[in-house]
Enzyme design. Sequence first.
Site, short mmCIF file in Angstrom:
data_model
loop_
_atom_site.label_atom_id
_atom_site.label_comp_id
_atom_site.label_asym_id
_atom_site.label_seq_id
_atom_site.Cartn_x
_atom_site.Cartn_y
_atom_site.Cartn_z
N PRO A 10 0.78 -1.23 0.00
CA PRO A 10 0.00 0.00 0.00
C PRO A 10 0.82 1.28 0.00
O PRO A 10 1.84 1.39 0.69
CB PRO A 10 -0.84 -0.10 1.28
CG PRO A 10 -0.18 -1.13 2.11
CD PRO A 10 0.50 -2.07 1.15
N ASN A 11 0.33 2.22 -0.80
CA ASN A 11 0.87 3.59 -0.92
C ASN A 11 2.15 3.67 -1.74
O ASN A 11 2.60 4.77 -2.06
CB ASN A 11 1.08 4.24 0.46
CG ASN A 11 -0.23 4.42 1.19
OD1 ASN A 11 -1.17 4.95 0.63
ND2 ASN A 11 -0.31 3.92 2.40
N ARG A 18 5.21 12.07 -3.17
CA ARG A 18 5.12 12.56 -1.80
C ARG A 18 6.33 12.05 -1.00
O ARG A 18 6.89 11.01 -1.33
CB ARG A 18 3.84 12.03 -1.11
CG ARG A 18 2.56 12.67 -1.61
CD ARG A 18 2.48 14.09 -1.11
NE ARG A 18 1.27 14.76 -1.54
CZ ARG A 18 0.13 14.77 -0.85
NH1 ARG A 18 0.05 14.12 0.27
NH2 ARG A 18 -0.90 15.43 -1.31
N TYR A 23 11.43 8.51 0.97
CA TYR A 23 11.35 7.41 0.01
C TYR A 23 12.03 7.70 -1.33
O TYR A 23 11.99 6.86 -2.23
CB TYR A 23 9.88 7.02 -0.22
CG TYR A 23 9.21 6.56 1.05
CD1 TYR A 23 9.66 5.43 1.72
CD2 TYR A 23 8.13 7.25 1.59
CE1 TYR A 23 9.06 5.01 2.89
CE2 TYR A 23 7.51 6.83 2.76
CZ TYR A 23 7.99 5.71 3.41
OH TYR A 23 7.40 5.29 4.56
N ASN A 75 7.90 -5.81 -1.18
CA ASN A 75 7.90 -4.71 -0.20
C ASN A 75 6.46 -4.63 0.30
O ASN A 75 5.60 -4.04 -0.37
CB ASN A 75 8.33 -3.39 -0.83
CG ASN A 75 8.38 -2.27 0.21
OD1 ASN A 75 7.85 -2.42 1.31
ND2 ASN A 75 8.99 -1.16 -0.15
N ALA A 78 3.23 -0.93 4.64
CA ALA A 78 2.70 -0.92 6.02
C ALA A 78 2.24 -2.30 6.47
O ALA A 78 2.24 -2.60 7.68
CB ALA A 78 1.54 0.07 6.11
N GLU A 99 12.51 -9.76 1.28
CA GLU A 99 11.75 -8.59 1.76
C GLU A 99 12.59 -7.34 1.53
O GLU A 99 13.76 -7.31 1.90
CB GLU A 99 11.47 -8.79 3.25
CG GLU A 99 10.80 -7.63 3.95
CD GLU A 99 10.67 -7.88 5.47
OE1 GLU A 99 10.95 -9.01 5.94
OE2 GLU A 99 10.32 -6.93 6.17
N HIS A 101 12.75 -3.00 1.81
CA HIS A 101 12.22 -1.71 2.25
C HIS A 101 13.11 -0.60 1.74
O HIS A 101 14.35 -0.70 1.83
CB HIS A 101 12.16 -1.63 3.78
CG HIS A 101 11.25 -2.67 4.35
ND1 HIS A 101 9.88 -2.59 4.24
CD2 HIS A 101 11.52 -3.85 4.96
CE1 HIS A 101 9.35 -3.67 4.78
NE2 HIS A 101 10.32 -4.44 5.22
N ARG A 108 13.60 4.33 12.30
CA ARG A 108 12.35 5.11 12.31
C ARG A 108 11.53 4.78 13.57
O ARG A 108 12.09 4.43 14.60
CB ARG A 108 11.59 4.81 11.00
CG ARG A 108 12.41 5.21 9.76
CD ARG A 108 11.64 4.97 8.49
NE ARG A 108 10.46 5.82 8.41
CZ ARG A 108 9.50 5.67 7.50
NH1 ARG A 108 9.58 4.70 6.59
NH2 ARG A 108 8.47 6.47 7.50
O1 CA2 Z 1 10.61 1.72 3.63
C1 CA2 Z 1 9.74 1.05 3.07
O2 CA2 Z 1 9.87 0.59 1.92
C2 CA2 Z 1 8.41 0.78 3.78
O3 CA2 Z 1 8.00 -0.54 3.45
C3 CA2 Z 1 7.44 1.80 3.22
C4 CA2 Z 1 6.08 1.78 3.92
C5 CA2 Z 1 6.24 1.82 5.42
O4 CA2 Z 1 4.97 1.68 6.04
C6 CA2 Z 1 7.18 0.76 5.93
O5 CA2 Z 1 7.31 0.89 7.33
C7 CA2 Z 1 8.54 0.88 5.28
C8 CA2 Z 1 5.23 2.97 3.48
C9 CA2 Z 1 5.06 3.12 2.01
C10 CA2 Z 1 4.45 4.46 1.75
O6 CA2 Z 1 4.91 4.93 0.51
C11 CA2 Z 1 4.75 6.25 0.24
C12 CA2 Z 1 5.42 6.71 -0.85
C13 CA2 Z 1 5.34 8.02 -1.18
C14 CA2 Z 1 4.54 8.87 -0.44
C15 CA2 Z 1 3.85 8.39 0.64
C16 CA2 Z 1 3.96 7.07 0.98
#
Ligand code: CA2
Length: 146
Positions: A10-11, A18, A23, A75, A78, A99, A101, A108
């Site tokens: 997700p996201n 963003r 990221y 990946n 969340a 896996e 990230h 974090r």
């Molecule tokens: O660091 C990573 O790849 C995560 O898997 C990213 C997740 C986070 O919940 C994990 O703890 C670590 C969040 C992905 C959200 O992606 C976004 C990308 C751009 C803007 C907003 C969110």
Amino acid sequence: MATILVINGPNLNMLGRREPEIYGSETLDDIIEGLIELADEYNVRLFDFQSNAEHEIVERIHQAMDDGTNYIIINPAAFTHTSVAIRDALATINVPFIEVHLSNVYKREAFRKHSYFSDIADGVIAGLGTKGYQLAFEAAIEKLEA
Ligand code: CA2
């Protein structure tokens, strides 16, 4: 031909739009394009899948039992920290996975330190940005060739 499935949770479809300070500025399409180049170079078939819905990811993992997938790079975003359902799906299908990230989850918030996947993964890469996907891809190819 070996087949690698890349799953993003997700996201991650928002990448590059963003929170670039966390990221990076590359989009998910940029990441997948880089992996397609690697797949061509190594003569590997690449499937990619992104979803914001837990059940869709579970179903895509089930599909991997029958579509020739030999290796998964995931990946879970969340869902890393919440999803017993995706963990169970991966544990069930008997396809090895790495896996990935983008961010260093250990640097974090405390809730990001626990993953439902790491103890059943072949390997875990965190904090190396988009390079992490390429490293995972190369590691997957080495494992498949071994
Ligand atoms: O660091 C990573 O790849 C995560 O898997 C990213 C997740 C986070 O919940 C994990 O703890 C670590 C969040 C992905 C959200 O992606 C976004 C990308 C751009 C803007 C907003 C969110």
